[in-house]
Scaffold this motif. Structure first.
Motif, PDB file in Angstrom:
ATOM      1  N   MET A   1       0.948  -1.086   0.072  1.00  0.00           N
ATOM      2  CA  MET A   1      -0.110   0.061   0.026  1.00  0.00           C
ATOM      3  C   MET A   1       0.947   1.118   0.070  1.00  0.00           C
ATOM      4  O   MET A   1       0.583   2.272  -0.682  1.00  0.00           O
ATOM      5  CB  MET A   1      -0.880   0.043   1.171  1.00  0.00           C
ATOM      6  N   VAL A   2       1.982   1.258   0.676  1.00  0.00           N
ATOM      7  CA  VAL A   2       2.907   2.535   0.872  1.00  0.00           C
ATOM      8  C   VAL A   2       3.600   2.608  -0.258  1.00  0.00           C
ATOM      9  O   VAL A   2       3.796   3.738  -0.905  1.00  0.00           O
ATOM     10  CB  VAL A   2       3.446   2.238   2.229  1.00  0.00           C
ATOM     11  N   PHE A   3       4.358   1.768  -0.637  1.00  0.00           N
ATOM     12  CA  PHE A   3       5.488   1.836  -1.802  1.00  0.00           C
ATOM     13  C   PHE A   3       4.846   1.646  -3.282  1.00  0.00           C
ATOM     14  O   PHE A   3       5.354   2.119  -4.053  1.00  0.00           O
ATOM     15  CB  PHE A   3       6.528   0.817  -1.347  1.00  0.00           C
ATOM     16  N   LEU A   4       3.974   0.518  -3.284  1.00  0.00           N
ATOM     17  CA  LEU A   4       3.660   0.216  -4.818  1.00  0.00           C
ATOM     18  C   LEU A   4       2.205   0.840  -5.031  1.00  0.00           C
ATOM     19  O   LEU A   4       1.617   0.754  -6.140  1.00  0.00           O
ATOM     20  CB  LEU A   4       3.463  -1.319  -4.783  1.00  0.00           C
ATOM     21  N   LYS A   5       1.460   1.429  -4.107  1.00  0.00           N
ATOM     22  CA  LYS A   5       0.121   1.875  -4.107  1.00  0.00           C
ATOM     23  C   LYS A   5      -0.719   1.224  -4.870  1.00  0.00           C
ATOM     24  O   LYS A   5      -1.622   1.419  -5.687  1.00  0.00           O
ATOM     25  CB  LYS A   5       0.375   3.348  -5.058  1.00  0.00           C
ATOM     26  N   VAL A   6      -0.972  -0.226  -4.264  1.00  0.00           N
ATOM     27  CA  VAL A   6      -1.605  -1.214  -4.801  1.00  0.00           C
ATOM     28  C   VAL A   6      -3.281  -0.962  -4.361  1.00  0.00           C
ATOM     29  O   VAL A   6      -3.207  -0.359  -3.193  1.00  0.00           O
ATOM     30  CB  VAL A   6      -1.319  -2.496  -4.130  1.00  0.00           C
ATOM     31  N   PRO A   7      -4.015  -1.071  -5.236  1.00  0.00           N
ATOM     32  CA  PRO A   7      -5.726  -0.670  -4.830  1.00  0.00           C
ATOM     33  C   PRO A   7      -5.896  -1.399  -3.700  1.00  0.00           C
ATOM     34  O   PRO A   7      -5.694  -2.709  -3.580  1.00  0.00           O
ATOM     35  CB  PRO A   7      -6.187  -0.609  -6.040  1.00  0.00           C
ATOM     36  N   ASN A   8      -7.013  -0.834  -2.947  1.00  0.00           N
ATOM     37  CA  ASN A   8      -7.659  -1.811  -2.021  1.00  0.00           C
ATOM     38  C   ASN A   8      -8.345  -3.072  -2.160  1.00  0.00           C
ATOM     39  O   ASN A   8      -8.496  -4.052  -1.492  1.00  0.00           O
ATOM     40  CB  ASN A   8      -8.663  -0.891  -1.023  1.00  0.00           C
ATOM     41  N   TRP A   9      -8.894  -3.046  -3.406  1.00  0.00           N
ATOM     42  CA  TRP A   9      -9.627  -4.367  -3.838  1.00  0.00           C
ATOM     43  C   TRP A   9      -8.483  -5.416  -3.959  1.00  0.00           C
ATOM     44  O   TRP A   9      -8.819  -6.711  -3.645  1.00  0.00           O
ATOM     45  CB  TRP A   9     -10.357  -4.018  -5.057  1.00  0.00           C
ATOM     46  N   LEU A  10      -7.358  -5.027  -4.337  1.00  0.00           N
ATOM     47  CA  LEU A  10      -6.401  -6.090  -4.606  1.00  0.00           C
ATOM     48  C   LEU A  10      -5.672  -6.608  -3.318  1.00  0.00           C
ATOM     49  O   LEU A  10      -5.223  -7.574  -3.253  1.00  0.00           O
ATOM     50  CB  LEU A  10      -5.242  -5.638  -5.661  1.00  0.00           C
ATOM     51  N   ILE A  11      -5.659  -5.441  -2.580  1.00  0.00           N
ATOM     52  CA  ILE A  11      -5.043  -5.777  -1.126  1.00  0.00           C
ATOM     53  C   ILE A  11      -6.166  -6.962  -0.439  1.00  0.00           C
ATOM     54  O   ILE A  11      -5.597  -7.702   0.433  1.00  0.00           O
ATOM     55  CB  ILE A  11      -4.944  -4.456  -0.315  1.00  0.00           C
ATOM     56  N   LEU A  12      -7.310  -6.616  -0.320  1.00  0.00           N
ATOM     57  CA  LEU A  12      -8.196  -7.292  -0.204  1.00  0.00           C
ATOM     58  C   LEU A  12      -7.942  -9.212  -0.648  1.00  0.00           C
ATOM     59  O   LEU A  12      -8.022  -9.755   0.160  1.00  0.00           O
ATOM     60  CB  LEU A  12      -9.642  -6.910  -0.539  1.00  0.00           C
ATOM     61  N   ILE A  13      -7.883  -8.974  -1.652  1.00  0.00           N
ATOM     62  CA  ILE A  13      -7.872 -10.473  -2.583  1.00  0.00           C
ATOM     63  C   ILE A  13      -6.653 -11.307  -1.830  1.00  0.00           C
ATOM     64  O   ILE A  13      -6.402 -12.202  -1.367  1.00  0.00           O
ATOM     65  CB  ILE A  13      -7.607 -10.205  -4.021  1.00  0.00           C
ATOM     66  N   ILE A  14      -5.283 -10.281  -1.741  1.00  0.00           N
ATOM     67  CA  ILE A  14      -4.123 -11.073  -1.347  1.00  0.00           C
ATOM     68  C   ILE A  14      -4.478 -11.387   0.150  1.00  0.00           C
ATOM     69  O   ILE A  14      -3.890 -12.276   0.809  1.00  0.00           O
ATOM     70  CB  ILE A  14      -3.084  -9.838  -1.442  1.00  0.00           C
ATOM     71  N   GLY A  15      -5.119 -10.389   0.948  1.00  0.00           N
ATOM     72  CA  GLY A  15      -5.118 -10.525   2.470  1.00  0.00           C
ATOM     73  C   GLY A  15      -6.192 -11.933   2.547  1.00  0.00           C
ATOM     74  O   GLY A  15      -5.757 -12.656   3.491  1.00  0.00           O
ATOM     75  N   ILE A  16      -7.025 -12.067   1.812  1.00  0.00           N
ATOM     76  CA  ILE A  16      -8.213 -13.135   2.257  1.00  0.00           C
ATOM     77  C   ILE A  16      -7.509 -14.446   1.669  1.00  0.00           C
ATOM     78  O   ILE A  16      -7.476 -15.382   2.544  1.00  0.00           O
ATOM     79  CB  ILE A  16      -9.416 -12.992   1.289  1.00  0.00           C
ATOM     80  N   SER A  17      -6.435 -14.545   0.683  1.00  0.00           N
ATOM     81  CA  SER A  17      -5.707 -15.622   0.261  1.00  0.00           C
ATOM     82  C   SER A  17      -4.646 -16.088   1.105  1.00  0.00           C
ATOM     83  O   SER A  17      -4.302 -17.335   1.174  1.00  0.00           O
ATOM     84  CB  SER A  17      -5.168 -15.425  -1.171  1.00  0.00           C
ATOM     85  N   ALA A  18      -4.106 -14.918   1.825  1.00  0.00           N
ATOM     86  CA  ALA A  18      -2.848 -15.387   2.618  1.00  0.00           C
ATOM     87  C   ALA A  18      -2.871 -16.543   3.764  1.00  0.00           C
ATOM     88  O   ALA A  18      -2.111 -17.093   3.890  1.00  0.00           O
ATOM     89  CB  ALA A  18      -2.216 -14.152   3.377  1.00  0.00           C
ATOM     90  N   PRO A  19      -4.097 -16.520   4.498  1.00  0.00           N
ATOM     91  CA  PRO A  19      -4.057 -17.526   5.582  1.00  0.00           C
ATOM     92  C   PRO A  19      -4.000 -18.622   5.120  1.00  0.00           C
ATOM     93  O   PRO A  19      -3.870 -19.914   5.413  1.00  0.00           O
ATOM     94  CB  PRO A  19      -5.550 -17.378   6.241  1.00  0.00           C
ATOM     95  N   PHE A  20      -4.818 -18.960   3.612  1.00  0.00           N
ATOM     96  CA  PHE A  20      -4.847 -20.400   2.927  1.00  0.00           C
ATOM     97  C   PHE A  20      -3.577 -20.840   2.438  1.00  0.00           C
ATOM     98  O   PHE A  20      -3.260 -22.011   2.156  1.00  0.00           O
ATOM     99  CB  PHE A  20      -5.784 -20.393   1.948  1.00  0.00           C
ATOM    100  N   LEU A  21      -2.393 -19.983   2.467  1.00  0.00           N
ATOM    101  CA  LEU A  21      -1.076 -20.255   1.950  1.00  0.00           C
ATOM    102  C   LEU A  21      -0.133 -20.308   3.036  1.00  0.00           C
ATOM    103  O   LEU A  21       1.174 -20.322   2.561  1.00  0.00           O
ATOM    104  CB  LEU A  21      -0.597 -18.956   0.931  1.00  0.00           C
ATOM    105  N   ASN A  22      -0.506 -20.286   4.261  1.00  0.00           N
ATOM    106  CA  ASN A  22       0.018 -20.479   5.321  1.00  0.00           C
ATOM    107  C   ASN A  22       1.100 -21.803   5.457  1.00  0.00           C
ATOM    108  O   ASN A  22       0.382 -23.060   5.288  1.00  0.00           O
ATOM    109  CB  ASN A  22      -0.597 -20.344   6.741  1.00  0.00           C
ATOM    110  N   PRO A  23       2.083 -21.852   5.246  1.00  0.00           N
ATOM    111  CA  PRO A  23       3.047 -23.213   5.203  1.00  0.00           C
ATOM    112  C   PRO A  23       3.291 -23.964   6.612  1.00  0.00           C
ATOM    113  O   PRO A  23       3.711 -25.152   6.596  1.00  0.00           O
ATOM    114  CB  PRO A  23       4.283 -22.701   4.449  1.00  0.00           C
ATOM    115  N   PHE A  24       2.876 -22.889   7.685  1.00  0.00           N
ATOM    116  CA  PHE A  24       3.180 -23.761   9.163  1.00  0.00           C
ATOM    117  C   PHE A  24       1.954 -24.351   9.559  1.00  0.00           C
ATOM    118  O   PHE A  24       0.922 -23.945   9.296  1.00  0.00           O
ATOM    119  CB  PHE A  24       3.641 -22.472   9.819  1.00  0.00           C
TER     120      PHE A  24
END
Length: 384
Positions: A361-384
């Motif tokens: 968000m700070v450095f690449l100015k990624v829009p909020n809708w894309l941040i939402l997609i990445i954020g929702i996907s992240a817990p499913f990609l947790n390797p631990f």
């Protein structure tokens, strides 16, 4: 009036990106494209809307609609701009409350998004706020007080103390904006609107205590939240958290999930209240919460603008508002510490995701809708 409604409805459907983006959409639509108002008038209206408590983009829309065709068009403009977001947030509440999607990993992803968005909002508000010798002390002091004392009136007291510091210690300024436009609202109506604004602010808590009905409690909580938001739409987060989570109406999980979802919706961030109202008391709660969180904006716009030329002659007003905004930023910082951060970051992986989202968000100015997609996907990609 139809033209006003459909123009704002279009903006309500496409205006993603939060309050700053909304103002850019308004500028392109009403100054550049349709030429309903001049650039000078737009800047003057915006300056005063940012000066007032409440959501600046919604108040600016009410102003533009009122200037176009009277106060009824101001109301119609708000309906058009806000309705899509209300329906989407209530729809999200229905989805979450009915457990249609049982895996709560995506809810945790929304909480990580909320944490990143709040952190970004704090950074942005810090950069945009005026430099002042008392700035850092007021922000940190307000944050510490809000963290240590978590009573129902703590935030109001912090704001009032900030206003007092601004009045007595800040240097006077005389560069307040000047609105050279005429609102077709009689001064009598303006006085009634301002009077009703303060009347409800003090009357609703009495009704709440005397009658003990939940609907009065909802009305009071959301009205005060809408009336005391200084410094941007994100400041409504700690106000609402204090009202709905600490009273036990909904849990931290549902609260932060809704706030995360609100980042991806078009229209005003204040429709987060529609989701909260639905979670508290279904559609009746959503209706009451939406009406009462936006009602202060209408009363202030219709009451303040017709009287502005006289009010602006008091240079101390600018210093008071600057001080209040520092206090509000401190309150938001306290909310980031708890419950946002403490309820979202449970592991090193969560911290990694949070830092990644914040950096995008700070450095690449990624829009909020894309941040939402990445954020929702992240817990499913947790390797631990």
């Amino acid at each position: 009036m139809k033209e006003v409604f459909f123009t704002f409805l279009k903006l309500g459907l496409i205006s993603f990106g939060g309050p700053t983006a909304h103002l850019a959409y308004f500028y392109q639509e009403f100054v550049i494209k349709k030429k309903w108002i001049s650039e000078e008038v737009y800047k003057e209206l915006l300056a005063v809307c940012q000066f007032l408590p409440g959501p600046a983009s919604s108040q600016l829309g009410i102003c533009i609609g009122t200037l176009r065709s009277g106060w009824k068009s101001g109301c119609v403009a708000w309906i058009g701009f806000t309705l899509p977001s209300i329906l989407l947030m209530v729809g999200f509440g229905i989805l979450l409350k009915s457990n249609i999607v049982p895996d709560l990993k995506w809810v945790h992803g929304l909480k990580l998004v909320a944490a990143a968005v709040v952190a970004h909002a704090i950074l942005t508000m810090w950069k945009n706020s005026k430099n002042h010798p008392y700035k850092i002390y007021m922000i940190l002091g307000s944050a510490i007080i809000a963290l240590v004392f978590s009573g129902a009136f703590t935030q109001l007291i912090v704001i009032l103390v900030g206003a007092g510091i601004g009045f007595f210690l800040f240097k006077e300024e005389s560069d307040l904006p000047y609105v050279s436009v005429s609102f077709s609202i009689p001064k009598k109506i303006a006085f009634w609107s301002l009077g009703f604004f303060f009347f409800l602010l003090f009357l609703l808590p009495l009704f709440r205590s005397f009658f003990g009905l939940q609907y009065f409690a909802i009305s009071d909580s959301f009205y005060r939240s809408g009336a005391l938001v200084f410094g941007g739409g994100h400041v409504v987060l700690p106000l609402l958290e204090n009202e709905v989570v600490r009273q036990g109406w909904i849990g931290k999980e549902e609260f932060l999930a809704g706030y995360g979802a609100a980042q991806a919706m078009p229209g005003p961030l204040f429709t987060f209240a529609s989701y909260l109202g639905y979670m508290i008391s279904d559609l009746s709660g959503a209706t009451i919460s939406t009406i009462f969180i936006f009602l202060p904006s209408f009363l202030l716009v219709f009451g303040f603008f017709p009287l502005w030329e006289k009010i602006r002659n008091y240079p101390k007003m600018r210093t008071v508002i600057d001080a209040i905004q520092f206090s509000a930023l401190g309150i938001l910082l306290s909310a980031f510490c708890t419950p946002v951060f403490t309820s979202s970051i449970y592991s090193a992986y969560d911290l990694f995701v949070f830092c990644g989202l914040f950096s995008l968000m700070v450095f690449l100015k990624v829009p909020n809708w894309l941040i939402l997609i990445i954020g929702i996907s992240a817990p499913f990609l947790n390797p631990f």
